[in-house]
Design an enzyme around this catalytic site. Structure first.
Site, PDB file in Angstrom:
ATOM      1  CG  ASP A  36      34.916  50.377  72.643  1.00 28.07           C
ATOM      2  OD1 ASP A  36      34.590  51.084  71.668  1.00 28.07           O
ATOM      3  OD2 ASP A  36      34.982  50.802  73.803  1.00 28.07           O
ATOM      4  CE  LYS A  78      35.671  55.504  55.117  1.00 28.20           C
ATOM      5  NZ  LYS A  78      35.209  54.582  54.076  1.00 28.20           N
ATOM      6  CG  HIS A 136      33.887  51.572  44.143  1.00 30.56           C
ATOM      7  ND1 HIS A 136      33.741  52.743  44.827  1.00 30.56           N
ATOM      8  CD2 HIS A 136      34.691  50.815  44.913  1.00 30.56           C
ATOM      9  CE1 HIS A 136      34.438  52.694  45.946  1.00 30.56           C
ATOM     10  NE2 HIS A 136      35.015  51.540  46.018  1.00 30.56           N
TER      11      HIS A 136
HETATM   12  P1  HMG Z   1      39.623  42.730  39.700  1.00 30.72           P
HETATM   13  O1  HMG Z   1      40.919  42.967  38.998  1.00 30.72           O
HETATM   14  O2  HMG Z   1      38.360  42.810  38.903  1.00 30.72           O
HETATM   15  O3  HMG Z   1      39.671  41.347  40.478  1.00 30.72           O
HETATM   16  O4  HMG Z   1      39.549  43.753  40.925  1.00 30.72           O
HETATM   17  P2  HMG Z   1      40.009  39.907  39.861  1.00 30.72           P
HETATM   18  O5  HMG Z   1      38.827  39.443  39.063  1.00 30.72           O
HETATM   19  O6  HMG Z   1      41.340  39.901  39.218  1.00 30.72           O
HETATM   20  O7  HMG Z   1      40.093  39.028  41.190  1.00 30.72           O
HETATM   21  C1  HMG Z   1      41.248  39.084  41.997  1.00 30.72           C
HETATM   22  C2  HMG Z   1      40.878  38.758  43.420  1.00 30.72           C
HETATM   23  O8  HMG Z   1      40.155  39.855  43.959  1.00 30.72           O
HETATM   24  C3  HMG Z   1      39.993  37.535  43.581  1.00 30.72           C
HETATM   25  O9  HMG Z   1      40.855  36.448  43.590  1.00 30.72           O
HETATM   26  C4  HMG Z   1      39.281  37.840  44.864  1.00 30.72           C
HETATM   27  O10 HMG Z   1      40.104  37.540  45.988  1.00 30.72           O
HETATM   28  C5  HMG Z   1      39.115  39.352  44.788  1.00 30.72           C
HETATM   29  P3  HMG Z   1      40.518  34.964  44.132  1.00 30.72           P
HETATM   30  O11 HMG Z   1      40.766  35.016  45.589  1.00 30.72           O
HETATM   31  O12 HMG Z   1      39.077  34.681  43.803  1.00 30.72           O
HETATM   32  O13 HMG Z   1      41.489  34.121  43.390  1.00 30.72           O
HETATM   33  N1  HMG Z   1      37.835  39.717  44.166  1.00 30.72           N
HETATM   34  C6  HMG Z   1      36.637  39.610  44.766  1.00 30.72           C
HETATM   35  N2  HMG Z   1      36.308  39.194  45.990  1.00 30.72           N
HETATM   36  C7  HMG Z   1      35.006  39.230  46.322  1.00 30.72           C
HETATM   37  N3  HMG Z   1      34.028  39.669  45.483  1.00 30.72           N
HETATM   38  C8  HMG Z   1      34.320  40.110  44.247  1.00 30.72           C
HETATM   39  C9  HMG Z   1      35.680  40.101  43.851  1.00 30.72           C
HETATM   40  N4  HMG Z   1      36.305  40.477  42.717  1.00 30.72           N
HETATM   41  C10 HMG Z   1      37.620  40.219  42.931  1.00 30.72           C
HETATM   42  N5  HMG Z   1      33.353  40.521  43.432  1.00 30.72           N
HETATM   43  C11 HMG Z   1      38.661  44.873  42.794  1.00 30.72           C
HETATM   44  C12 HMG Z   1      38.351  44.145  41.482  1.00 30.72           C
HETATM   45  C13 HMG Z   1      37.372  45.485  43.302  1.00 30.72           C
HETATM   46  C14 HMG Z   1      39.178  43.858  43.776  1.00 30.72           C
HETATM   47  C15 HMG Z   1      39.753  45.963  42.527  1.00 30.72           C
HETATM   48  O14 HMG Z   1      39.279  46.905  41.593  1.00 30.72           O
HETATM   49  C16 HMG Z   1      40.196  46.691  43.775  1.00 30.72           C
HETATM   50  O15 HMG Z   1      41.015  46.206  44.543  1.00 30.72           O
HETATM   51  N6  HMG Z   1      39.677  47.926  43.996  1.00 30.72           N
HETATM   52  C17 HMG Z   1      39.950  48.659  45.207  1.00 30.72           C
HETATM   53  C18 HMG Z   1      38.849  48.410  46.184  1.00 30.72           C
HETATM   54  C19 HMG Z   1      39.104  49.004  47.539  1.00 30.72           C
HETATM   55  O16 HMG Z   1      40.211  49.170  47.978  1.00 30.72           O
HETATM   56  N7  HMG Z   1      38.024  49.305  48.244  1.00 30.72           N
HETATM   57  C20 HMG Z   1      38.131  49.780  49.596  1.00 30.72           C
HETATM   58  C21 HMG Z   1      37.043  50.749  49.902  1.00 30.72           C
HETATM   59  S1  HMG Z   1      37.337  52.355  49.273  1.00 30.72           S
HETATM   60  C22 HMG Z   1      38.418  53.036  50.451  1.00 30.72           C
HETATM   61  O17 HMG Z   1      39.142  52.334  51.088  1.00 30.72           O
HETATM   62  C23 HMG Z   1      38.386  54.497  50.709  1.00 30.72           C
HETATM   63  C24 HMG Z   1      39.575  55.230  50.092  1.00 30.72           C
HETATM   64  O18 HMG Z   1      39.234  56.582  50.035  1.00 30.72           O
HETATM   65  C25 HMG Z   1      40.837  55.036  50.902  1.00 30.72           C
HETATM   66  C26 HMG Z   1      41.992  55.869  50.390  1.00 30.72           C
HETATM   67  O19 HMG Z   1      41.774  56.939  49.754  1.00 30.72           O
HETATM   68  O20 HMG Z   1      43.160  55.468  50.671  1.00 30.72           O
HETATM   69  C27 HMG Z   1      39.741  54.766  48.659  1.00 30.72           C
END
Ligand code: HMG
Length: 437
Positions: free
Chosen positions: A291, A275, A388
């Protein structure tokens, strides 16, 4: 923020929507119509929408974002992605930043072969029918190709036929042995459903004659396992520990490997792991008018091809490098469908700078792999909720009126208090401005 061309624009996320569009316009060579769509939000017109579906009463919108930092097969790509889910674009962009340091993501794509199925029942002599169908292969393929000379002209068309015999499953199976013909069609840059369905329907009467049976279904298969994309990536493990993730680089790489093996062994975990991959792939497919249900069903069927549902990707820590690989069927098209009629799709293709379905498939798979790395890295270290929460608190801080300079202190204080509501953010901000916390 530093301004860089290509897909690496650090701090892009800190800009306003208007500033992002301006930067994109200056550096991507985006033309008039696409730019107008982004600037004026010239949505899908009601008239066009009404031509697309039945009983139309309007349109439905999703946020459209850009995934940054992706390098796919040596080329930087800014990738449009439509999603309602927070943290998908941030995680993806962050993971792509790691991956580009390890030479980016490389992909291989097979020929765009789709499968059309013709189900034939009550075949009196299965062996003789198989021989007759396979002997008539050339004539059947010619008949199919006569329906789509344009596809043949561009190098595609029906390529081969296969016969599968499906016996009943147990005594209470209500249907006898099925004789199933697979028509393999190279659909080039189309998704291919229309071409394949038309061919399958055309061949049905001739197949009835050859087999002496009775045709029932004539339809493409969404298990497009002859149309595969493989994406591979290598990340220097030391990079993975940066930015405060718990543990050293090798620890994090080991954690990602353990998370991967969990999903390879266990269908309960594999469903969530896959997912996460589809979070990225679907977002790209939606933004590009594809699609996505077809790709979803193909991906999950492919994940279960061994008889057990498994992870679509795997990660292995070897020495100082983490290796990732993702393989799945990706039936996408850059011609046909709504590609020509939807303004957002035209803008998306222009931003990506691509023309072929193979390029789109490569980029979608690369996004899936990067998205998977983002999720596994977070899960294997601080957990998914912290990131998050940081994003959420950041948004609340901005809504409270904080400047970029004020944000770090405000976020830290809100996290310390365990609060993320607007009122608290406003009062903490006011107190920070007066010199206290
Ligand atoms: P951080 O350490 O606060 O980020 O991580 P940072 O401030 O060090 O920034 C690093 C880079 O992250 C930035 O670098 C941006 O690219 C990006 P830049 O390019 O600017 O030099 N970035 C952002 N991009 C847009 N808007 C923002 C932003 N902040 C950083 N506000 C982060 C914060 C959320 C990225 C980190 O905690 C993370 O990677 N978390 C995981 C998020 C994730 O994977 N979400 C996917 C949805 S959940 C999912 O997939 C379902 C799941 O169940 C799947 C599974 O179980 O396998 C989890």
């Amino acid at each position: 923020m530093t301004k860089e061309p290509k897909s690496r624009w650090p701090g892009f996320f800190k800009l306003s929507v208007e500033e992002r569009i301006g930067l994109l316009a200056r550096h991507s060579g985006l033309g008039g119509a696409e730019l107008t769509f982004l600037k004026d939000q010239e949505h899908l017109s009601r008239r066009t929408a009404n031509h697309m579906i039945e009983n139309c009463i309007g349109t439905f919108e999703l946020p459209l974002g850009l995934a940054m930092n992706l390098r796919v097969d040596g080329v930087d790509r800014l990738v449009p992605l439509a999603t309602e889910e927070p943290s998908v674009l941030a995680g993806l962009s962050k993971a792509a930043r790691f991956l580009r340091r390890g030479a980016g993501i490389t992909t291989t794509v097979t020929s765009p072969l789709m499968i059309g199925q013709v189900q034939i029942l009550d075949v009196p002599d299965l062996g003789a029918a198989r021989t007759r169908v396979l002997e008539a292969r050339r004539a059947l393929l010619e008949e199919a190709n006569a329906l789509d000379p344009r596809l043949v002209e561009v190098g595609g068309g029906a390529q081969d036929l296969e016969v599968r015999i499906l016996p009943p499953e147990g005594d209470d199976d209500p249907v006898g042995t099925m004789f199933v013909v697979h028509l393999l069609v190279d659909v080039r840059d189309a998704m291919g459903a229309n071409a394949v369905n038309t061919m399958a329907e055309q061949l049905a009467p001739r197949l009835e004659e050859l087999t002496g049976g009775r045709v029932r279904l004539r339809i493409l298969s969404n298990l497009a396992d002859r149309r595969l994309v493989t994406a591979r990536a290598r990340v220097p493990v030391d990079l993975l520990a940066s930015n405060g993730a718990s543990g050293t680089g090798p620890d994090v790489a080991l954690g990602i490997q353990e998370a991967s093996v969990f999903a390879e062994r266990d269908p309960y975990r594999a469903a969530t792991h896959n997912k996460g991959i589809m979070n990225g792939i679907d977002g790209v497919l939606i933004a590009l008018g594809q699609d996505w249900r077809a790709v979803e069903s193909g991906a999950h069927a492919y994940a279960a091809r061994s008889g057990r549902y498994r992870a679509l990707s795997s990660w292995r820590a070897r020495g100082d490098v983490l290796h990732g690989e993702l393989e799945l069927p990706l039936a996408v098209g850059t011609v046909g469908g709504i590609v020509d009629s939807h303004p957002a799709v035209r803008a998306g293709l222009a931003i990506l700078g691509i023309k072929t379905a193979a390029e789109l498939a490569s980029i979608a798979a690369a996004v899936g792999l990067a998205q998977n790395l983002a999720a596994l890295r977070a899960l294997a270290t601080e957990g998914i909720q912290r990131g998050h929460m940081r994003l959420h608190v950041r948004k609340v801080g901005l809504s409270a009126g904080a400047t970029e300079e004020e944000l770090p202190a405000l976020i830290e204080e809100l996290q310390r208090l365990g609060r993320a509501d607007l009122d608290t953010a406003r009062s903490v901000l006011a107190s920070l401005r007066q010199g206290g916390a």
